[in-house]
Design an enzyme around this catalytic site. Structure first.
Site, PDB file in Angstrom:
ATOM      1  N   HIS A 204      55.995  94.011  -5.805  1.00  0.00           N
ATOM      2  CA  HIS A 204      57.386  93.336  -5.099  1.00  0.00           C
ATOM      3  C   HIS A 204      56.805  92.180  -4.364  1.00  0.00           C
ATOM      4  O   HIS A 204      57.762  91.305  -3.843  1.00  0.00           O
ATOM      5  CB  HIS A 204      58.073  94.211  -4.253  1.00  0.00           C
ATOM      6  CG  HIS A 204      57.367  94.517  -2.593  1.00  0.00           C
ATOM      7  ND1 HIS A 204      56.371  95.390  -2.725  1.00  0.00           N
ATOM      8  CD2 HIS A 204      57.757  93.906  -1.627  1.00  0.00           C
ATOM      9  CE1 HIS A 204      56.015  95.230  -1.352  1.00  0.00           C
ATOM     10  NE2 HIS A 204      56.743  94.416  -0.805  1.00  0.00           N
TER      11      HIS A 204
HETATM   12  C1  UD1 Z   1      61.034  92.194   1.896  1.00  0.00           C
HETATM   13  C2  UD1 Z   1      59.983  91.615   2.891  1.00  0.00           C
HETATM   14  C3  UD1 Z   1      58.648  92.030   2.385  1.00  0.00           C
HETATM   15  C4  UD1 Z   1      58.505  93.763   2.469  1.00  0.00           C
HETATM   16  C5  UD1 Z   1      59.482  93.878   1.519  1.00  0.00           C
HETATM   17  C6  UD1 Z   1      59.585  95.559   1.361  1.00  0.00           C
HETATM   18  C7  UD1 Z   1      60.767  89.265   3.659  1.00  0.00           C
HETATM   19  C8  UD1 Z   1      60.022  87.884   3.598  1.00  0.00           C
HETATM   20  N1  UD1 Z   1      60.043  90.155   2.856  1.00  0.00           N
HETATM   21  O1  UD1 Z   1      60.939  91.541   0.739  1.00  0.00           O
HETATM   22  O2  UD1 Z   1      57.632  91.540   3.453  1.00  0.00           O
HETATM   23  O3  UD1 Z   1      57.413  93.893   1.875  1.00  0.00           O
HETATM   24  O4  UD1 Z   1      60.976  93.465   1.958  1.00  0.00           O
HETATM   25  O5  UD1 Z   1      60.281  96.128   0.366  1.00  0.00           O
HETATM   26  O6  UD1 Z   1      61.358  89.680   4.594  1.00  0.00           O
HETATM   27  N2  UD1 Z   1      67.450  93.243  -3.344  1.00  0.00           N
HETATM   28  C9  UD1 Z   1      68.312  93.969  -3.850  1.00  0.00           C
HETATM   29  N3  UD1 Z   1      68.950  95.051  -3.036  1.00  0.00           N
HETATM   30  C10 UD1 Z   1      68.339  95.148  -1.714  1.00  0.00           C
HETATM   31  C11 UD1 Z   1      67.231  94.248  -1.330  1.00  0.00           C
HETATM   32  C12 UD1 Z   1      67.031  93.444  -2.138  1.00  0.00           C
HETATM   33  O7  UD1 Z   1      68.926  93.894  -5.008  1.00  0.00           O
HETATM   34  O8  UD1 Z   1      68.851  96.336  -1.162  1.00  0.00           O
HETATM   35  C13 UD1 Z   1      66.950  92.125  -4.203  1.00  0.00           C
HETATM   36  C14 UD1 Z   1      67.942  90.842  -3.943  1.00  0.00           C
HETATM   37  O9  UD1 Z   1      67.918  90.276  -5.435  1.00  0.00           O
HETATM   38  C15 UD1 Z   1      66.941  89.871  -3.010  1.00  0.00           C
HETATM   39  C16 UD1 Z   1      65.268  90.150  -3.309  1.00  0.00           C
HETATM   40  O10 UD1 Z   1      65.526  91.708  -3.849  1.00  0.00           O
HETATM   41  O11 UD1 Z   1      67.182  88.673  -3.579  1.00  0.00           O
HETATM   42  C17 UD1 Z   1      64.744  90.308  -2.392  1.00  0.00           C
HETATM   43  O12 UD1 Z   1      64.889  90.870  -1.099  1.00  0.00           O
HETATM   44  P1  UD1 Z   1      64.353  90.349   0.459  1.00  0.00           P
HETATM   45  O13 UD1 Z   1      64.962  91.205   1.417  1.00  0.00           O
HETATM   46  O14 UD1 Z   1      64.750  88.924   0.146  1.00  0.00           O
HETATM   47  O15 UD1 Z   1      62.941  90.193   0.175  1.00  0.00           O
HETATM   48  P2  UD1 Z   1      61.995  91.561  -0.430  1.00  0.00           P
HETATM   49  O16 UD1 Z   1      61.336  90.963  -1.702  1.00  0.00           O
HETATM   50  O17 UD1 Z   1      62.561  92.849  -0.577  1.00  0.00           O
HETATM   51  N1  UDP Z   2      58.227 103.550  -0.720  1.00  0.00           N
HETATM   52  C1  UDP Z   2      59.193 104.298  -1.185  1.00  0.00           C
HETATM   53  N2  UDP Z   2      59.950 104.244  -2.193  1.00  0.00           N
HETATM   54  C2  UDP Z   2      59.585 103.322  -3.456  1.00  0.00           C
HETATM   55  C3  UDP Z   2      58.455 102.643  -3.116  1.00  0.00           C
HETATM   56  C4  UDP Z   2      57.727 102.559  -1.522  1.00  0.00           C
HETATM   57  O1  UDP Z   2      59.730 105.223  -0.123  1.00  0.00           O
HETATM   58  O2  UDP Z   2      60.057 103.554  -4.362  1.00  0.00           O
HETATM   59  C5  UDP Z   2      57.664 103.474   0.614  1.00  0.00           C
HETATM   60  C6  UDP Z   2      56.003 103.439   0.357  1.00  0.00           C
HETATM   61  O3  UDP Z   2      55.717 104.953   0.448  1.00  0.00           O
HETATM   62  C7  UDP Z   2      55.777 102.936   1.821  1.00  0.00           C
HETATM   63  C8  UDP Z   2      56.769 101.913   1.992  1.00  0.00           C
HETATM   64  O4  UDP Z   2      57.849 102.073   1.060  1.00  0.00           O
HETATM   65  O5  UDP Z   2      55.836 103.820   2.957  1.00  0.00           O
HETATM   66  C9  UDP Z   2      56.221 100.622   1.726  1.00  0.00           C
HETATM   67  O6  UDP Z   2      57.161  99.496   1.595  1.00  0.00           O
HETATM   68  P1  UDP Z   2      57.139  98.353   0.796  1.00  0.00           P
HETATM   69  O7  UDP Z   2      56.022  98.409  -0.309  1.00  0.00           O
HETATM   70  O8  UDP Z   2      58.425  97.865   0.117  1.00  0.00           O
HETATM   71  O9  UDP Z   2      56.935  97.217   1.435  1.00  0.00           O
HETATM   72  P2  UDP Z   2      55.365  96.724   2.163  1.00  0.00           P
HETATM   73  O10 UDP Z   2      54.621  98.049   3.151  1.00  0.00           O
HETATM   74  O11 UDP Z   2      54.815  95.898   1.282  1.00  0.00           O
HETATM   75  O12 UDP Z   2      55.875  95.705   3.230  1.00  0.00           O
END
Ligand code: UD1
Ligand code: UDP
Length: 361
Positions: A204
Site C-alpha cells: 500500500h
Molecule cells: C495511510 C498512511 C500510511 C499508512 C496507511 C495504513 C498517510 C499519508 N498515509 O495511507 O502511512 O501506512 O494509511 O494503511 O497518512 N481509501 C479507501 N477507503 C478507506 C481508506 C482509503 O477507499 O477507508 C482509499 C482512497 O482512495 C484514498 C486512498 O485509499 O484516496 C489512500 O488513503 P489515505 O488515507 O490517504 O492513505 P493510505 O494510502 O491509506
Molecule cells: N492489517 C490488518 N488487515 C489487513 C492488512 C493489515 O489487520 O488486511 C494489520 C497488520 O496486521 C498490522 C497493521 O494492519 O497490524 C498494519 O497496517 P498497514 O500495513 O495498513 O500500515 P503501516 O503499518 O504500514 O503503517
C-alpha cells in the site's frame, strides 16, 4: 487526568487498542478522536469492534483527499475538539496525516503532546510518513521510542528531553490479541489454506502503488512463486490497479481478498510460509511470529530486523524479489523478553503530568 487519543488510519487503531485498555484499567479518562482518514468498514469499524476499543467520542469524517486538504481539514476539526475538551495531554500514534494534524493542533494550543512510536526514520523525505514523523517528534513533549535506534535518531536531531525507550506498542497488541485470534479466526478454513502452504502479501506504500512500473514488476514476481499468494488488497492499491489497468497482472496465482480484520491477519501471518510486504507494522509482526519477511521497499525504519536476518529489503525489482524468495530461511534465534510498553507509557504519562502540573511547554 484527561487524555485525548487521536487516530485515523488502520495501524493506529491497532496501536490504540492495548494502550486504551491500559488507560481504562487505571481509571484515566480517555477521549478518542477519529479523524475519519480511513472509513471503509473493514479499514475502520471492524477494528473498533474486534479489538474492543470504545466507540470514538468524535469522528470528524474527513475521508480521502490530497495531503494538504486532508491534513488541513483535520487540523480545523481537531482544534475545535481540543478547545472544547481541554485535555491534559494529547496522544498521537505513528506517522500518518492524522498524526501530523493532531500534533500541529495540540502544539498550537500549547497542550502537552505525547508521540507513540517516536524517533523512527527512513531518511527518505519523499515518503509522506517521514515528514509526518519528523514534525510530530519535534513538537512532542513526551516521546515514546520503540527501539534504541529511534532514541539515537532523535538524539541526532537534538531531541533528548522527554524521550523514553518503552518498547513497541505493536508487540503489546500482538501478544494481547494472538490468543483471541487463534480462538476466533476461521480465515484459514474459509480460504482452505494450510500452514506454510502460501505466501502472504500486502502492498500500500505510495512509492509502490503510485508507480505502475513498480507494481508490474512486483506482480510479475508474485506470478512466479511456487505457492499460492494471498493478497488482502488495500483500497489504495485496488484503485491504482484499476486506474493503471493492471488487472491481468493479478490473475492466476494471486488470490486477491478484501482487507481482513486484525484477528484474521494475525492468523494469516502466523501460518504463512513467508510474507512479502511494504507495510511497517507487518514487517514487525512477521518477526515476532518468526515468519521470514521480504520487504518491497528500498529502506526500512526497522533496521534491527534486517540485521537479525528475519527481513530482507529488496525493493520492487522482480529478479531481486525472486532471488530473496529462493533464499528464504529463518533468521537468528531470538528470545523475546515480555517487554510490554503500554504500562510503562501510562506510568510515564502520569508521572510527567503530576510533575509538571499540566504545564509542559
Ligand atoms: C495511510 C498512511 C500510511 C499508512 C496507511 C495504513 C498517510 C499519508 N498515509 O495511507 O502511512 O501506512 O494509511 O494503511 O497518512 N481509501 C479507501 N477507503 C478507506 C481508506 C482509503 O477507499 O477507508 C482509499 C482512497 O482512495 C484514498 C486512498 O485509499 O484516496 C489512500 O488513503 P489515505 O488515507 O490517504 O492513505 P493510505 O494510502 O491509506
Ligand atoms: N492489517 C490488518 N488487515 C489487513 C492488512 C493489515 O489487520 O488486511 C494489520 C497488520 O496486521 C498490522 C497493521 O494492519 O497490524 C498494519 O497496517 P498497514 O500495513 O495498513 O500500515 P503501516 O503499518 O504500514 O503503517
Amino acid at each position: 487526568f484527561k487524555v485525548i487519543s487521536i487516530v485515523g488510519a488502520r495501524p493506529q487503531f491497532i496501536k490504540l487498542a492495548p494502550f486504551s485498555i491500559e488507560l481504562r484499567k487505571s481509571g484515566i479518562k480517555e477521549v478518542i478522536l477519529h479523524t475519519g482518514q480511513h472509513y471503509d468498514e473493514n479499514m475502520s469499524d471492524l477494528f473498533f469492534k474486534e479489538l474492543e476499543i470504545p466507540e470514538p467520542d468524535y469522528n470528524l469524517g474527513i475521508g480521502s483527499s490530497s495531503h494538504g486538504e486532508q491534513t488541513g481539514r483535520m487540523l480545523i476539526g481537531i482544534e475545535e475538539v481540543l478547545i472544547k475538551e481541554k485535555p491534559d495531554v494529547v496522544i498521537v500514534y505513528g506517522d500518518t496525516n492524522s498524526t501530523l494534524a493532531g500534533a500541529l493542533a495540540s502544539s498550537k494550543l500549547h497542550i502537552p503532546l505525547a508521540h507513540v512510536e517516536a524517533g523512527l526514520r527512513s531518511f527518505n523525505k519523499k515518503m509522506p510518513e517521514e515528514i509526518n514523523r519528523i514534525v510530530a517528534d519535534h513538537l512532542s513533549d513526551i516521546l515514546f521510542a520503540p527501539t534504541e535506534t529511534a532514541v539515537e535518531n532523535l538524539k541526532r536531531e537534538g531531541i533528548e528531553k522527554g524521550v523514553y525507550l518503552v518498547g513497541d506498542i505493536m508487540f503489546d497488541a500482538l501478544m494481547h490479541f494472538s490468543k483471541l485470534a487463534k480462538e476466533k479466526s476461521k480465515i484459514l478454513e474459509k480460504l482452505s489454506l494450510y500452514p506454510k502452504g502460501y505466501y502472504l502479501v500486502t502492498i500500500h506504500r505510495a512509492e509502490n502503488t503510485d508507480n505502475p512500473e513498480r507494481l508490474k514488476s512486483i506482480f510479475s514476481a508474485l506470478q512466479e512463486l511456487d505457492k499460492e499468494v494471498i493478497f488482502p488488497i488495500h483500497p489504495r492499491t485496488k484503485n491504482k490497479v484499476k486506474e493503471f489497468g493492471l488487472e491481468d497482472y493479478l490473475k492466476s496465482r494471486i488470490r486477491i481478498i478484501d482487507p481482513v480484520g486484525y484477528l484474521d491477519m494475525i492468523q494469516l501471518e502466523k501460518n504463512a510460509y513467508a510474507i512479502l510486504t511494504d507495510s511497517g507494522g507487518v514487517q514487525k509482526e512477521a518477526f515476532w511470529l518468526k515468519v521470514p519477511c521480504i520487504t518491497l521497499r528500498e529502506e526500512t525504519e526497522w533496521v534491527e530486523i534486517v540485521k537479525l536476518k528475519w527481513n530482507r529489503l529488496v525493493g520492487a525489482n522482480k529478479e531481486k524479489i525472486l532471488e530473496a524468495v529462493r533464499n528464504i530461511k529463518e533468521g537468528e534465534d531470538v528470545n523475546f523478553e515480555e517487554n510490554y510498553s503500554a504500562p510503562k507509557m501510562r506510568e510515564i504519562l502520569v508521572r510527567e503530568l503530576e510533575k509538571r502540573g499540566g504545564e509542559f511547554k
